[in-house]
Design a protein around this motif. Structure first.
Motif, PDB file in Angstrom:
ATOM      1  N   ALA A  23     -86.053  18.379 -47.493  1.00 36.17           N
ATOM      2  CA  ALA A  23     -84.793  17.760 -47.061  1.00 36.17           C
ATOM      3  C   ALA A  23     -83.807  17.504 -48.192  1.00 36.17           C
ATOM      4  O   ALA A  23     -82.655  17.181 -47.937  1.00 36.17           O
ATOM      5  CB  ALA A  23     -85.078  16.441 -46.338  1.00 36.17           C
ATOM      6  N   ASN A  24     -84.249  17.646 -49.433  1.00 31.39           N
ATOM      7  CA  ASN A  24     -83.408  17.346 -50.594  1.00 31.39           C
ATOM      8  C   ASN A  24     -82.875  15.915 -50.508  1.00 31.39           C
ATOM      9  O   ASN A  24     -81.727  15.636 -50.813  1.00 31.39           O
ATOM     10  CB  ASN A  24     -82.273  18.360 -50.717  1.00 31.39           C
ATOM     11  CG  ASN A  24     -81.499  18.273 -52.020  1.00 31.39           C
ATOM     12  OD1 ASN A  24     -80.310  18.539 -52.042  1.00 31.39           O
ATOM     13  ND2 ASN A  24     -82.134  17.917 -53.117  1.00 31.39           N
ATOM     14  N   GLY A  25     -83.774  14.998 -50.084  1.00 32.51           N
ATOM     15  CA  GLY A  25     -83.379  13.611 -49.953  1.00 32.51           C
ATOM     16  C   GLY A  25     -84.306  12.644 -50.666  1.00 32.51           C
ATOM     17  O   GLY A  25     -84.096  11.438 -50.612  1.00 32.51           O
ATOM     18  N   GLY A  26     -85.322  13.171 -51.353  1.00 36.39           N
ATOM     19  CA  GLY A  26     -86.290  12.290 -51.997  1.00 36.39           C
ATOM     20  C   GLY A  26     -86.825  12.852 -53.298  1.00 36.39           C
ATOM     21  O   GLY A  26     -86.280  12.603 -54.372  1.00 36.39           O
ATOM     22  N   ARG A  27     -87.886  13.648 -53.209  1.00 40.83           N
ATOM     23  CA  ARG A  27     -88.574  14.162 -54.400  1.00 40.83           C
ATOM     24  C   ARG A  27     -87.649  14.937 -55.331  1.00 40.83           C
ATOM     25  O   ARG A  27     -87.629  14.699 -56.546  1.00 40.83           O
ATOM     26  CB  ARG A  27     -89.741  15.070 -53.987  1.00 40.83           C
ATOM     27  CG  ARG A  27     -90.832  14.351 -53.242  1.00 40.83           C
ATOM     28  CD  ARG A  27     -91.761  15.323 -52.571  1.00 40.83           C
ATOM     29  NE  ARG A  27     -91.076  15.897 -51.404  1.00 40.83           N
ATOM     30  CZ  ARG A  27     -91.686  16.509 -50.411  1.00 40.83           C
ATOM     31  NH1 ARG A  27     -92.993  16.671 -50.438  1.00 40.83           N
ATOM     32  NH2 ARG A  27     -91.013  16.985 -49.389  1.00 40.83           N
ATOM     33  N   SER A  28     -86.898  15.874 -54.777  1.00 42.75           N
ATOM     34  CA  SER A  28     -86.047  16.719 -55.626  1.00 42.75           C
ATOM     35  C   SER A  28     -84.901  15.925 -56.248  1.00 42.75           C
ATOM     36  O   SER A  28     -84.518  16.172 -57.394  1.00 42.75           O
ATOM     37  CB  SER A  28     -85.518  17.918 -54.838  1.00 42.75           C
ATOM     38  OG  SER A  28     -84.822  17.501 -53.686  1.00 42.75           O
ATOM     39  N   VAL A  29     -84.381  14.963 -55.508  1.00 42.52           N
ATOM     40  CA  VAL A  29     -83.305  14.120 -56.048  1.00 42.52           C
ATOM     41  C   VAL A  29     -83.840  13.265 -57.187  1.00 42.52           C
ATOM     42  O   VAL A  29     -83.224  13.164 -58.263  1.00 42.52           O
ATOM     43  CB  VAL A  29     -82.683  13.242 -54.935  1.00 42.52           C
ATOM     44  CG1 VAL A  29     -81.743  12.203 -55.517  1.00 42.52           C
ATOM     45  CG2 VAL A  29     -81.964  14.110 -53.909  1.00 42.52           C
ATOM     46  N   ALA A  30     -85.002  12.650 -56.988  1.00 40.32           N
ATOM     47  CA  ALA A  30     -85.616  11.846 -58.059  1.00 40.32           C
ATOM     48  C   ALA A  30     -85.874  12.709 -59.284  1.00 40.32           C
ATOM     49  O   ALA A  30     -85.582  12.297 -60.414  1.00 40.32           O
ATOM     50  CB  ALA A  30     -86.913  11.205 -57.565  1.00 40.32           C
ATOM     51  N   SER A  31     -86.378  13.910 -59.077  1.00 35.50           N
ATOM     52  CA  SER A  31     -86.662  14.816 -60.200  1.00 35.50           C
ATOM     53  C   SER A  31     -85.394  15.169 -60.963  1.00 35.50           C
ATOM     54  O   SER A  31     -85.369  15.169 -62.196  1.00 35.50           O
ATOM     55  CB  SER A  31     -87.330  16.094 -59.693  1.00 35.50           C
ATOM     56  OG  SER A  31     -88.555  15.809 -59.076  1.00 35.50           O
ATOM     57  N   ARG A  42     -79.615  18.462 -72.552  1.00 32.04           N
ATOM     58  CA  ARG A  42     -80.354  19.600 -73.124  1.00 32.04           C
ATOM     59  C   ARG A  42     -81.027  20.463 -72.072  1.00 32.04           C
ATOM     60  O   ARG A  42     -81.533  21.541 -72.381  1.00 32.04           O
ATOM     61  CB  ARG A  42     -81.362  19.092 -74.140  1.00 32.04           C
ATOM     62  CG  ARG A  42     -80.607  18.360 -75.265  1.00 32.04           C
ATOM     63  CD  ARG A  42     -81.341  18.160 -76.504  1.00 32.04           C
ATOM     64  NE  ARG A  42     -81.830  19.386 -77.104  1.00 32.04           N
ATOM     65  CZ  ARG A  42     -82.795  19.392 -78.012  1.00 32.04           C
ATOM     66  NH1 ARG A  42     -83.330  18.259 -78.410  1.00 32.04           N
ATOM     67  NH2 ARG A  42     -83.211  20.513 -78.527  1.00 32.04           N
ATOM     68  N   VAL A  43     -81.014  20.003 -70.823  1.00 28.35           N
ATOM     69  CA  VAL A  43     -81.514  20.767 -69.680  1.00 28.35           C
ATOM     70  C   VAL A  43     -80.577  20.478 -68.513  1.00 28.35           C
ATOM     71  O   VAL A  43     -80.164  19.339 -68.321  1.00 28.35           O
ATOM     72  CB  VAL A  43     -82.964  20.351 -69.311  1.00 28.35           C
ATOM     73  CG1 VAL A  43     -83.421  21.010 -68.018  1.00 28.35           C
ATOM     74  CG2 VAL A  43     -83.932  20.668 -70.445  1.00 28.35           C
ATOM     75  N   VAL A  44     -80.236  21.518 -67.761  1.00 26.39           N
ATOM     76  CA  VAL A  44     -79.447  21.357 -66.549  1.00 26.39           C
ATOM     77  C   VAL A  44     -80.431  21.224 -65.395  1.00 26.39           C
ATOM     78  O   VAL A  44     -81.338  22.047 -65.247  1.00 26.39           O
ATOM     79  CB  VAL A  44     -78.510  22.562 -66.314  1.00 26.39           C
ATOM     80  CG1 VAL A  44     -77.812  22.460 -64.964  1.00 26.39           C
ATOM     81  CG2 VAL A  44     -77.501  22.681 -67.442  1.00 26.39           C
ATOM     82  N   ALA A  45     -80.258  20.193 -64.587  1.00 27.94           N
ATOM     83  CA  ALA A  45     -81.136  19.966 -63.442  1.00 27.94           C
ATOM     84  C   ALA A  45     -80.335  20.093 -62.149  1.00 27.94           C
ATOM     85  O   ALA A  45     -79.246  19.543 -62.026  1.00 27.94           O
ATOM     86  CB  ALA A  45     -81.763  18.581 -63.534  1.00 27.94           C
ATOM     87  N   VAL A  46     -80.894  20.833 -61.210  1.00 28.95           N
ATOM     88  CA  VAL A  46     -80.285  21.064 -59.907  1.00 28.95           C
ATOM     89  C   VAL A  46     -81.329  20.668 -58.870  1.00 28.95           C
ATOM     90  O   VAL A  46     -82.524  20.852 -59.096  1.00 28.95           O
ATOM     91  CB  VAL A  46     -79.915  22.562 -59.749  1.00 28.95           C
ATOM     92  CG1 VAL A  46     -79.357  22.858 -58.375  1.00 28.95           C
ATOM     93  CG2 VAL A  46     -78.956  23.004 -60.840  1.00 28.95           C
ATOM     94  N   SER A  47     -80.884  20.143 -57.744  1.00 30.01           N
ATOM     95  CA  SER A  47     -81.826  19.890 -56.655  1.00 30.01           C
ATOM     96  C   SER A  47     -81.278  20.499 -55.376  1.00 30.01           C
ATOM     97  O   SER A  47     -80.065  20.600 -55.185  1.00 30.01           O
ATOM     98  CB  SER A  47     -82.092  18.394 -56.476  1.00 30.01           C
ATOM     99  OG  SER A  47     -80.972  17.735 -55.952  1.00 30.01           O
ATOM    100  N   GLU A  74     -75.124  11.843 -54.769  1.00 28.25           N
ATOM    101  CA  GLU A  74     -76.098  12.837 -54.316  1.00 28.25           C
ATOM    102  C   GLU A  74     -75.829  13.232 -52.876  1.00 28.25           C
ATOM    103  O   GLU A  74     -75.624  12.379 -52.025  1.00 28.25           O
ATOM    104  CB  GLU A  74     -77.524  12.286 -54.449  1.00 28.25           C
ATOM    105  CG  GLU A  74     -77.904  11.923 -55.859  1.00 28.25           C
ATOM    106  CD  GLU A  74     -77.785  13.089 -56.824  1.00 28.25           C
ATOM    107  OE1 GLU A  74     -78.348  14.163 -56.546  1.00 28.25           O
ATOM    108  OE2 GLU A  74     -77.139  12.923 -57.871  1.00 28.25           O
ATOM    109  N   SER A  75     -75.829  14.535 -52.630  1.00 24.32           N
ATOM    110  CA  SER A  75     -75.626  15.061 -51.286  1.00 24.32           C
ATOM    111  C   SER A  75     -76.574  16.243 -51.101  1.00 24.32           C
ATOM    112  O   SER A  75     -76.533  17.196 -51.889  1.00 24.32           O
ATOM    113  CB  SER A  75     -74.178  15.508 -51.134  1.00 24.32           C
ATOM    114  OG  SER A  75     -73.964  16.038 -49.854  1.00 24.32           O
ATOM    115  N   PRO A  76     -77.442  16.193 -50.088  1.00 23.72           N
ATOM    116  CA  PRO A  76     -78.387  17.285 -49.885  1.00 23.72           C
ATOM    117  C   PRO A  76     -77.697  18.643 -49.808  1.00 23.72           C
ATOM    118  O   PRO A  76     -76.631  18.792 -49.203  1.00 23.72           O
ATOM    119  CB  PRO A  76     -79.067  16.922 -48.569  1.00 23.72           C
ATOM    120  CG  PRO A  76     -79.023  15.420 -48.560  1.00 23.72           C
ATOM    121  CD  PRO A  76     -77.668  15.095 -49.135  1.00 23.72           C
TER     122      PRO A  76
END
Length: 155
Positions: A23-31, A42-47, A74-76
């Motif tokens: 759902a891109n509403g929990g784990r990936s957003v936290a990561s 130094r790292v680009v993070a995308v969820s 944050e928006s899924p």
């Protein structure tokens, strides 16, 4: 489905990691938020998610905000093959076979519990697990990185 990431970024290259869950509403957003906090550019993070929801799960937002991480922007977002192809590494977090496969892309699976609908103690446990994994990943991707203290250990 685990492929090792590149061990270190070439000089001048900023690695990009996409964190993917359903759902891109929990784990990936936290990561993503933890990666951005610790990486210092130094790292680009995308969820992204295979079936993006409407918003960040409120129980996850509360825990992340208690750690000082802003979830208001944050928006899924839908996970696409293009996002995977543009990344150095894709971390899957429970999206299973619904994730697009991109030949030559590097994948790693983090088996994480879904925090949606869990109580605060469980969400904090899941976020702590993500925090430890993110910190290990950053040292792997950027060996000379100096990480600030863990947000989770201070909370």
């Amino acid at each position: 489905m685990t492929t090792p990431p590149r061990s270190a970024a070439p000089a001048g290259h900023v690695p990009q990691v996409v964190f993917a869950c359903r759902a891109n509403g929990g784990r990936s957003v936290a990561s993503r938020l933890l990666t951005e906090h610790y990486a210092g550019g130094r790292v680009v993070a995308v969820s992204a998610g295979t079936e993006p929801g409407e918003h960040v799960h409120p129980e996850v937002a509360r825990v992340l905000e208690s750690l000082g991480l802003d979830t208001s922007r944050e928006s899924p977002t839908l996970l696409t093959a293009e996002t995977i192809a543009a990344s150095d590494l894709t971390i899957t977090q429970g999206c299973g076979e619904n994730c697009p496969y991109v030949p030559g892309a590097r994948y790693r699976d983090w088996p994480l519990d879904d925090p949606k609908g869990r109580d605060e103690t469980e969400v904090r446990r899941i976020v702590a697990d993500i925090d430890a994994r993110v910190r290990e990943l950053l040292v792997e991707l950027v060996p000379d990185i100096e990480l600030p203290d863990s947000l989770v250990q201070r909370a």
